[in-house]
Design an enzyme around this catalytic site. Structure first.
Site, PDB file in Angstrom:
ATOM      1  N   ARG A   1      -1.232  -9.174 -35.699  1.00 20.85           N
ATOM      2  CA  ARG A   1      -0.687  -8.904 -37.024  1.00 20.85           C
ATOM      3  C   ARG A   1      -1.745  -9.292 -38.051  1.00 20.85           C
ATOM      4  O   ARG A   1      -2.753  -9.884 -37.722  1.00 20.85           O
ATOM      5  CB  ARG A   1       0.607  -9.695 -37.234  1.00 20.85           C
ATOM      6  CG  ARG A   1       0.531 -11.112 -36.710  1.00 20.85           C
ATOM      7  CD  ARG A   1       1.288 -12.089 -37.520  1.00 20.85           C
ATOM      8  NE  ARG A   1       0.818 -12.160 -38.892  1.00 20.85           N
ATOM      9  CZ  ARG A   1      -0.267 -12.831 -39.279  1.00 20.85           C
ATOM     10  NH1 ARG A   1      -1.046 -13.446 -38.395  1.00 20.85           N
ATOM     11  NH2 ARG A   1      -0.623 -12.876 -40.549  1.00 20.85           N
TER      12      ARG A   1
ATOM     13  N   ALA B   1      -3.363  -7.349 -41.758  1.00 15.94           N
ATOM     14  CA  ALA B   1      -3.923  -6.015 -41.995  1.00 15.94           C
ATOM     15  C   ALA B   1      -5.315  -5.803 -41.384  1.00 15.94           C
ATOM     16  O   ALA B   1      -5.541  -4.813 -40.682  1.00 15.94           O
ATOM     17  CB  ALA B   1      -3.935  -5.725 -43.503  1.00 15.94           C
TER      18      ALA B   1
ATOM     19  N   ARG C   1       2.817   0.750 -37.766  1.00 15.85           N
ATOM     20  CA  ARG C   1       3.260  -0.024 -38.933  1.00 15.85           C
ATOM     21  C   ARG C   1       2.796   0.705 -40.196  1.00 15.85           C
ATOM     22  O   ARG C   1       1.604   1.006 -40.339  1.00 15.85           O
ATOM     23  CB  ARG C   1       2.712  -1.450 -38.897  1.00 15.85           C
ATOM     24  CG  ARG C   1       3.148  -2.224 -37.650  1.00 15.85           C
ATOM     25  CD  ARG C   1       2.934  -3.706 -37.791  1.00 15.85           C
ATOM     26  NE  ARG C   1       3.825  -4.284 -38.785  1.00 15.85           N
ATOM     27  CZ  ARG C   1       3.723  -5.527 -39.249  1.00 15.85           C
ATOM     28  NH1 ARG C   1       2.753  -6.310 -38.807  1.00 15.85           N
ATOM     29  NH2 ARG C   1       4.574  -5.997 -40.145  1.00 15.85           N
TER      30      ARG C   1
ATOM     31  N   GLN D   1       5.362 -16.961 -40.142  1.00 21.28           N
ATOM     32  CA  GLN D   1       3.912 -16.927 -39.933  1.00 21.28           C
ATOM     33  C   GLN D   1       3.219 -18.141 -40.565  1.00 21.28           C
ATOM     34  O   GLN D   1       2.214 -18.622 -40.056  1.00 21.28           O
ATOM     35  CB  GLN D   1       3.314 -15.644 -40.515  1.00 21.28           C
ATOM     36  CG  GLN D   1       3.780 -14.379 -39.840  1.00 21.28           C
ATOM     37  CD  GLN D   1       4.906 -13.710 -40.593  1.00 21.28           C
ATOM     38  OE1 GLN D   1       5.789 -14.384 -41.136  1.00 21.28           O
ATOM     39  NE2 GLN D   1       4.902 -12.392 -40.652  1.00 21.28           N
TER      40      GLN D   1
ATOM     41  N   ASP E   1      -1.685  -6.625 -47.741  1.00 10.83           N
ATOM     42  CA  ASP E   1      -1.648  -5.557 -46.745  1.00 10.83           C
ATOM     43  C   ASP E   1      -2.005  -4.205 -47.351  1.00 10.83           C
ATOM     44  O   ASP E   1      -2.441  -3.312 -46.635  1.00 10.83           O
ATOM     45  CB  ASP E   1      -0.268  -5.493 -46.106  1.00 10.83           C
ATOM     46  CG  ASP E   1      -0.064  -6.640 -45.140  1.00 10.83           C
ATOM     47  OD1 ASP E   1      -0.277  -6.435 -43.933  1.00 10.83           O
ATOM     48  OD2 ASP E   1       0.283  -7.748 -45.582  1.00 10.83           O
TER      49      ASP E   1
ATOM     50  N   ASN F   1       2.287  -7.431 -50.054  1.00  7.34           N
ATOM     51  CA  ASN F   1       1.997  -8.520 -49.126  1.00  7.34           C
ATOM     52  C   ASN F   1       3.310  -8.974 -48.491  1.00  7.34           C
ATOM     53  O   ASN F   1       4.378  -8.442 -48.798  1.00  7.34           O
ATOM     54  CB  ASN F   1       1.305  -9.675 -49.846  1.00  7.34           C
ATOM     55  CG  ASN F   1       0.689 -10.679 -48.877  1.00  7.34           C
ATOM     56  OD1 ASN F   1      -0.017 -10.294 -47.937  1.00  7.34           O
ATOM     57  ND2 ASN F   1       0.944 -11.951 -49.078  1.00  7.34           N
ATOM     58  N   LYS F   2       3.231  -9.928 -47.611  1.00 10.50           N
ATOM     59  CA  LYS F   2       4.412 -10.386 -46.876  1.00 10.50           C
ATOM     60  C   LYS F   2       5.563 -10.714 -47.819  1.00 10.50           C
ATOM     61  O   LYS F   2       5.360 -11.265 -48.900  1.00 10.50           O
ATOM     62  CB  LYS F   2       4.041 -11.614 -46.045  1.00 10.50           C
ATOM     63  CG  LYS F   2       5.135 -12.104 -45.120  1.00 10.50           C
ATOM     64  CD  LYS F   2       5.665 -11.013 -44.209  1.00 10.50           C
ATOM     65  CE  LYS F   2       4.606 -10.365 -43.353  1.00 10.50           C
ATOM     66  NZ  LYS F   2       5.132  -9.240 -42.548  1.00 10.50           N
TER      67      LYS F   2
END
Length: 345
Positions: free
Chosen positions: A49, A51, A90, A195, A236, A246-247
């Site tokens: 995981r 990017a 993804r 994460q 990302d 982003n996350k």
């Protein structure tokens, strides 16, 4: 002897070996991908995981596809299938599509070369090694933005595990230390996949940093207490206007940083900047399985009849971003003009 070996991945020439990030830090296991379909599964299931790491993994998956189909009559058709399979894993991280487009372009250039496999493998290795150098360059530029004694808040994992090696956001923190600065870190858990708790804290602790884990909903209070001097996150996808995907949870952190007068920095390579996407409104947001929210460590927290919404990313508007740190330097507003200039250098 392998041609590439880092904490995240190893390329042997015949297979891609990935550390299985689903089980870190409690269990260090590895997954060996011997064909492009296995690489696609590894990306989709988040064995790998981040990017930049996704992009490099896809490039090696593409090489495995070339090796599998090089002697078939319908080679072009098969390679389109390889690319589509990897691309459909993804949707948010633009590095995935950037790497696959670059590999396809290279293949078209060398299609009649006798050493085609050697050249296509070199292209994937170039992507991987360029990522490492880009991260180190970001670390040097970003490290200058932090002061000796600063405490940084970071969200998700944008470290060595999210890249081929070194890291983007954590690369900035590492870069500051290499400049002789003492940097402490607060890391958000980053629910629901954790994460931050599982990966970021593990990385920083192993590197000897003073790191403190907090749950996501503590970030505002920690800022209010004056414990945070800067926020540094990865990305990302960055739209042409500087909006940042982003996350999930990054947008909330950015709002809190703005309220408390704390600089909010984004560290990402040029391969994450998508000039073909005008604003964050056009960035596709991946929605992942309800199980990631419904379960915690295989224990069910809510019954099946309860609805679950699980977007993997959010978008932070450019006005909340103090600066974007790239391998070519630090970019400040107006992003629509200044991001474009990066590609003109």
């Amino acid at each position: 002897m392998s041609k590439l070996k880092t904490i995240t991945m190893e390329w042997t020439g015949d297979s891609l070996i990935l550390v299985d990030q689903r089980y870190l830090p409690l269990e260090e296991t590895y997954v060996t991908c011997k064909n492009y379909k296995e690489v696609a599964v590894a990306i989709k299931d988040m064995i790998v995981r981040g990017a930049p790491a996704i992009g490099a993994s896809a490039a090696f998956g593409y090489v495995l596809g070339v090796k599998e189909f090089i002697n078939t009559e319908n080679f072009d058709e098969k390679m389109k299938e390889v690319k589509d399979t990897l691309a459909n894993t993804r949707p948010t991280a633009v590095n995935l599509f950037w790497a696959l487009d670059r590999m396809e372009k290279k293949l078209n250039e060398i299609k009649n070369e006798e050493n085609l496999i050697e050249l296509i493998e070199k292209e994937a290795l170039d992507i991987a090694y360029e990522d490492i150098e880009a991260n180190k360059a970001m670390g040097r530029f970003g490290g200058e933005l932090l002061n000796d004694g600063d405490t940084v808040l970071t969200h998700c994992n944008a470290g060595a595990l999210a890249t081929v090696d070194y890291g983007t956001a954590l690369g900035v923190i590492r870069g500051a230390r290499e400049l002789g600065k003492d940097i402490k870190v607060y890391a958000d858990e980053t629910r629901p996949y954790l994460q931050g708790a599982r990966l970021t804290v593990w990385e920083l602790y192993k590197d000897g940093f003073d790191v403190t884990l907090i749950s996501d909903n503590m970030a505002g209070w920690v800022m209010k207490q004056g414990k945070i001097n800067a926020v540094v996150v990865g990305a990302d996808r960055i739209a042409a206007n500087g909006d940042v995907a982003n996350k999930i949870g990054t947008y909330s952190v950015a709002l809190l940083a703005k309220e408390h007068g704390i600089p909010f920095y984004v560290a990402a390579p040029l391969s994450t900047i998508d000039l073909n996407t005008p604003t964050g409104n056009e960035i596709p947001i991946e929605e992942r399985s309800h199980k990631e929210v419904r379960y915690c460590h295989k224990s069910k927290m809510v019954p099946e009849e309860i609805k679950v919404y699980n977007p993997a990313f959010d978008v932070t508007p450019n006005e909340l971003v103090t600066a974007i740190i790239t391998e070519k330097g630090v970019v400040r507003p107006p992003y629509s003009e200044n991001l474009k200039k990066l590609f003109e250098k």
